[in-house]
Design a protein around this motif. Sequence first.
Motif: not given
Lengths: 284, 305
Positions: B75, B254, B257, B262
Amino acid sequence: MNTGSSRTGYLLSKAFELGVAAILLTVILFPVIWLVLISVRSVAEVYQYPLTFFPKELVFDAYREVWLSKGYSTDWLRYFLNTAVIACFAATGVMLLGLLLGYVLSRMRGPWVGRVQLLFIVIQLFEGPALIIPVYLALSWLGLYNSAIGYILLLIVFFLPFAALLSLSFAYSVPIEIDEAARIDGCSDWQFFRKVFIPSAKVGMVTVGLMAFLLIWGEYPFALTLLQGENRTVSTALVDLISGLSVYWNNLAAAATIISLPVILVLVFAQKHIVSGLTSGSVK
Amino acid sequence: MTALPEGNPEAALHGQSRAFRRYVLLPPTSIISALMVFAFLSLVYYALHEVDIYTLVPTSYVGWRNFTFIFSDPKSLTALLNTFIWIGVSVVLITILGIATGLFLSRDGAIIRFTRAFMLVPWVLPGVVTAALFRWFFQTQNGIFNSTLAQIGFLADPVPWLSSPGLALYTVCFAIVWRLFPMFALVTAAAIKTVDQSLYDAAAIDGASAWRRFWHITLPGITQQTLTMVLLVTIWVANNLVFVHVMTGGGPIGQSETIPTYIYRMAFDVGNVGLASAASLLNAALLVIIGIVYVRALRAARRES
């Protein structure tokens, strides 16, 4: 070259200009016009498919609902007032302090002039998400979390470097001979700044103040992390209108249209100032 | 470093009293320096610790764990990669569109003057207004973009501009390009007007083509202003939170992002302040690199001119 062909050339170039101008203006204004046109529709019409460009009937319910009805946790007039007070105080502070710094730096010689400018440039690099946590910490420790005063002080610190550098470029245009004449008349530095410098740098001062106002009015990351509940500004309150499950786009547009008015008004009445601020800032 | 400006050569060394200068310069510069030092130290300290989200007191020393996590977790790696795409795509598009439009706006006449008057509208609008507006524009169902394309027969099925993992970030790029390129163009047009007109006259006598005139006269003439604008825009884009935050919230899953969102999500939604601090330091490091690249480019441009 005969006059006939140059006339054709002129018409062709005007036709080209009209075409490009039309495309540019469409790209820029189309979304903004949509925003206004969606704000004057009923909810039913907002969710109609396909959507027509012009509303079938003008309905001002969205404005009434956002701006005049105080909800359980929404008070848009208050958010607007918060933002206006914050932006005016912060922009005035930034403008006066920036001008003072510009005045001093423009009358100085030696290595410190460059060092201070470098500091001002470097800090602007970091004024963003990287500072969210330290600023949140510092203001919490100072007891200024969720306080308009804390937020205003932060904005002044953040926008002062920009204002000082911009003021510096204007301050050079106030000739240094005036300083000497005033000094002979027994004027102190502070008196000179107030009584002579400010009046002769008025245009630059207004430019700095308006630019600061524009930048502060829509400030988002720090308003989001520092101000809560009834202390919020319009920027962060607007996000509430789209974070629910069912979004009333007409309400959102009504809120967005009104909160854009102050900056559009500044642009309409002071376009020249803003353009000069933008260009003189980047020429260096 | 480039040579720092030495100040006003006409200024007598002791024009203003020393005390006055000290009173004016010392408070703001020391507050700003203190904030910088505090920010750096607190971020380093937090990044090396596990932090209690309620008291914000560090509980245990974890060493480099937060950093190794960022460089191994898919992520956060996506967020890192996205940040480069976000900055790269937006800045390149803003620069190209800005210079092209700037060339157009540097012409004379009523049409141009009229067009110029609207160029700053996107830039002065609050960022959150633009972001919300485009979120509505790019909705899959009932979004203006899809329905307009469908009406002119361009599109059979609606495109999920903001809800498809591959598209969302680019759609957000579109929004920030819309906001910044007209302002870039306006500044470029002003810079072009300062280019020495006699060079064009000489080129016209030599019969140089429009492209050669642009490449050999206009572009070198505006290099410094353009570089400064590129830096400014890069910083704005790199530090921008509002567009991704409001248009996609970093989603879907995500995939849009960036480091700014973040940081915000880790610190205020997830409550992992240590991780958010590590990400803040990476963000700062990225900005330092951008700054260094800019100084080098500017120095090279100055040497050439």
